[in-house]
Design a protein around this motif. Structure first.
Motif, short mmCIF file in Angstrom:
data_model
loop_
_atom_site.label_atom_id
_atom_site.label_comp_id
_atom_site.label_asym_id
_atom_site.label_seq_id
_atom_site.Cartn_x
_atom_site.Cartn_y
_atom_site.Cartn_z
N UNK A 16 -10.61 31.00 65.84
CA UNK A 16 -10.26 29.92 66.78
C UNK A 16 -9.28 28.95 66.11
N UNK A 17 -8.70 28.08 66.93
CA UNK A 17 -7.74 27.09 66.42
C UNK A 17 -8.36 26.20 65.34
N UNK B 110 -3.11 32.09 72.76
CA UNK B 110 -2.26 31.37 71.81
C UNK B 110 -3.07 30.42 70.93
N UNK B 111 -4.27 30.08 71.32
CA UNK B 111 -5.10 29.17 70.53
C UNK B 111 -5.99 29.91 69.54
N UNK B 112 -5.76 31.21 69.38
CA UNK B 112 -6.53 31.99 68.41
C UNK B 112 -5.58 32.73 67.48
N UNK B 113 -6.14 33.25 66.42
CA UNK B 113 -5.41 34.12 65.51
C UNK B 113 -6.38 35.19 65.04
N UNK B 114 -5.93 36.01 64.14
CA UNK B 114 -6.73 37.13 63.66
C UNK B 114 -6.61 37.16 62.14
N UNK B 115 -7.70 37.50 61.50
CA UNK B 115 -7.72 37.77 60.07
C UNK B 115 -8.05 39.25 59.91
N UNK B 116 -7.34 39.95 59.03
CA UNK B 116 -7.63 41.37 58.78
C UNK B 116 -7.72 41.60 57.27
#
Length: 152
Positions: free
Chosen positions: A75-76, A103-109
């Protein structure tokens, strides 16, 4: 047993337990170091969806084998909304993937590489903490490289 030996033995046991539970060391994958570390990063943005494929080498720089891959929706405010992790021991091509649409989220990999027990100090988690930031850094690097090329 004297107090001195009891204290020494207790210290050794506690320190070995602390070391055993430390987990793999984190190493950030960036546009600058991905290729050097043996990783391929593919990002596709289509119809508001950002998809990433992280493909790792068969063995890490330190000789460890792939063990686990994962992704987390972030989350943001940087809280984890969803985490998925899979065992990948014995695969020929270690891959981690993820996607997000908001657009208010991202991803970690990430991909974890684990060594045999006597070389566990070489265990690594190769991670892209924020796909969104990785994209910004990638665009910035390309702009910088183009500007340097244009100067010549």
């Amino acid at each position: 047993m004297s107090i001195k030996y009891f204290f020494l033995l207790s210290t050794l046991i506690i320190s070995s337990l602390a070391r055993a539970s430390a987990g793999p060391e984190l190493e950030e994958i960036t546009p600058e170091n991905a290729e050097k570390l043996g990783f391929s990063v593919s990002i596709t943005i289509e119809n508001g969806t950002t998809m990433l494929f992280l493909v790792g080498p068969k063995t890490s720089v330190s000789g460890c084998k792939p063990h686990t891959s994962g992704s987390a929706l972030i989350a943001a405010d940087e809280t984890e909304l969803f985490v998925h992790q899979s065992g990948i021991e014995g695969v020929d091509l270690p891959v981690s993937q993820g996607y997000f649409t908001d657009q208010n989220t991202s991803m970690s990999v990430w991909i974890d590489y684990i060594c045999v027990p006597d070389k566990s100090q070489n265990n690594r988690r190769y991670v892209i903490h924020s796909v969104s930031q990785y994209i910004v850094d990638q665009v910035s690097q390309k702009s910088h490289n183009k500007a340097m090329k244009d100067r010549r």
